[in-house]
Design a protein around this motif. Structure first.
Motif, PDB file in Angstrom:
ATOM      1  N   ALA A   1      53.612  28.334   8.352  1.00 12.50           N
ATOM      2  CA  ALA A   1      53.295  28.148   7.068  1.00 12.50           C
ATOM      3  C   ALA A   1      51.822  27.654   7.104  1.00 12.50           C
ATOM      4  N   ILE A   2      51.271  27.130   8.329  1.00  9.87           N
ATOM      5  CA  ILE A   2      49.793  26.650   8.284  1.00  9.87           C
ATOM      6  C   ILE A   2      48.925  27.955   8.533  1.00  9.87           C
ATOM      7  N   VAL A   3      49.474  28.734   9.344  1.00 12.07           N
ATOM      8  CA  VAL A   3      48.902  30.221   9.358  1.00 12.07           C
ATOM      9  C   VAL A   3      48.782  30.669   8.202  1.00 12.07           C
TER      10      VAL A   3
ATOM     11  N   ARG B   1      53.096  21.320  -1.542  1.00  8.69           N
ATOM     12  CA  ARG B   1      54.326  20.661  -1.222  1.00  8.69           C
ATOM     13  C   ARG B   1      55.418  21.443  -0.527  1.00  8.69           C
ATOM     14  N   THR B   2      55.344  22.842  -0.383  1.00 14.16           N
ATOM     15  CA  THR B   2      56.289  23.819   0.193  1.00 14.16           C
ATOM     16  C   THR B   2      55.825  23.993   1.613  1.00 14.16           C
ATOM     17  N   VAL B   3      54.786  23.457   1.916  1.00 11.56           N
ATOM     18  CA  VAL B   3      54.359  23.483   3.438  1.00 11.56           C
ATOM     19  C   VAL B   3      55.023  22.450   4.262  1.00 11.56           C
ATOM     20  N   PRO B   4      55.778  22.646   4.991  1.00 11.13           N
ATOM     21  CA  PRO B   4      56.454  21.733   5.607  1.00 11.13           C
ATOM     22  C   PRO B   4      55.672  20.435   6.190  1.00 11.13           C
ATOM     23  N   ALA B   5      56.183  19.332   5.736  1.00 12.10           N
ATOM     24  CA  ALA B   5      55.557  18.007   6.114  1.00 12.10           C
ATOM     25  C   ALA B   5      55.146  17.803   7.582  1.00 12.10           C
ATOM     26  N   ASP B   6      56.315  18.256   8.457  1.00 15.67           N
ATOM     27  CA  ASP B   6      55.967  18.142   9.906  1.00 15.67           C
ATOM     28  C   ASP B   6      55.103  18.910  10.366  1.00 15.67           C
TER      29      ASP B   6
ATOM     30  N   ALA C   1      49.674  18.149  12.208  1.00 11.45           N
ATOM     31  CA  ALA C   1      48.613  19.302  12.603  1.00 11.45           C
ATOM     32  C   ALA C   1      48.754  20.230  13.584  1.00 11.45           C
ATOM     33  N   ASP C   2      49.998  21.048  13.217  1.00  8.69           N
ATOM     34  CA  ASP C   2      50.482  21.981  13.771  1.00  8.69           C
ATOM     35  C   ASP C   2      49.881  23.221  13.462  1.00  8.69           C
ATOM     36  N   PHE C   3      48.840  23.562  13.947  1.00  2.31           N
ATOM     37  CA  PHE C   3      47.787  24.580  13.425  1.00  2.31           C
ATOM     38  C   PHE C   3      48.622  26.127  13.750  1.00  2.31           C
ATOM     39  N   ARG C   4      49.507  26.298  14.456  1.00  7.51           N
ATOM     40  CA  ARG C   4      50.331  27.428  14.913  1.00  7.51           C
ATOM     41  C   ARG C   4      51.509  27.888  14.172  1.00  7.51           C
ATOM     42  N   HIS C   5      52.036  26.492  13.243  1.00  7.61           N
ATOM     43  CA  HIS C   5      53.231  26.843  12.464  1.00  7.61           C
ATOM     44  C   HIS C   5      52.945  27.925  11.601  1.00  7.61           C
TER      45      HIS C   5
END
Length: 185
Positions: A57-59, A41-46, A51-55
């Motif tokens: 938080a996703i990295v 839930r702490t990973v930004p919803a946007d 599917a922003d693989f470069r964000h």
């Protein structure tokens, strides 16, 4: 000992699922494992929904999965399936993000009608992501997880015993040598 990533996939800040997973994290740490946590839930919803693989938080999440030997995944069950938040998180990870990993799936829910969701909904996805070994998971009823006045999580005795067994099996599968731990859930 093993490096473990412990993921809570509940969208709620006061989640019983998160409390249960963190409760089991303590048991794994006492067995000598290095446990890091990820509250999805702490990973930004946007970033998740887009599917922003470069964000960043996703990295970071992707790197944390890659560095772990074992993964604990805890999810609430909604409408006989794992949470949409977990689905969104798994969707942004590489196809084989679980390759070579040992995975412990855990679920919580309000009714035993959802008890098979781990095997019929979650396990196939984990398998498709290349998990080397998915140990038997466990479904815990919400009512069996309580929070004491001091903030301590308590798990009903029957559920605590079962959770201790699946957690210990996971630890053993990771090559851990179990020390004598009292059954504390």
């Amino acid at each position: 000992m093993a490096a473990i990533l412990s993921v809570s996939a509940s969208p709620s800040a006061t989640s019983r699922t998160a409390r249960l997973v963190r409760h089991l994290d303590d048991r794994l740490r006492r067995q000598g494992h290095e446990v890091t946590t990820l509250d999805a839930r702490t990973v930004p919803a946007d970033a998740l929904l887009g599917a922003d693989f470069r964000h960043p938080a996703i990295v970071e999440a992707t790197a944390r999965f890659a560095q772990a030997d074992g993964i604990v995944i805890g999810t609430p069950i909604y409408k006989a399936a794992y949470s949409g938040l977990l689905k969104a998180l798994l969707d942004v990870l590489p196809q084989y993000a679980l390759a070579g990993k040992t995975v412990l799936p855990l679920a919580t829910g309000g009714s035993t009608a959802h008890v098979l969701a781990i095997d019929y909904a979650l396990r196939p996805v984990l398998s498709s992501m290349g998990a080397a070994h998915i140990v038997p998971g466990w479904f815990t009823l919400d009512k069996d997880i309580t929070v004491d006045a001091d903030g301590t999580t308590t798990v009903a005795p029957a559920a605590a015993d079962a959770l201790a067994q699946v957690t210990d099996l996971f630890s053993t599968a990771l090559g851990g040598h179990l020390t004598a731990l009292a059954r504390t859930g």
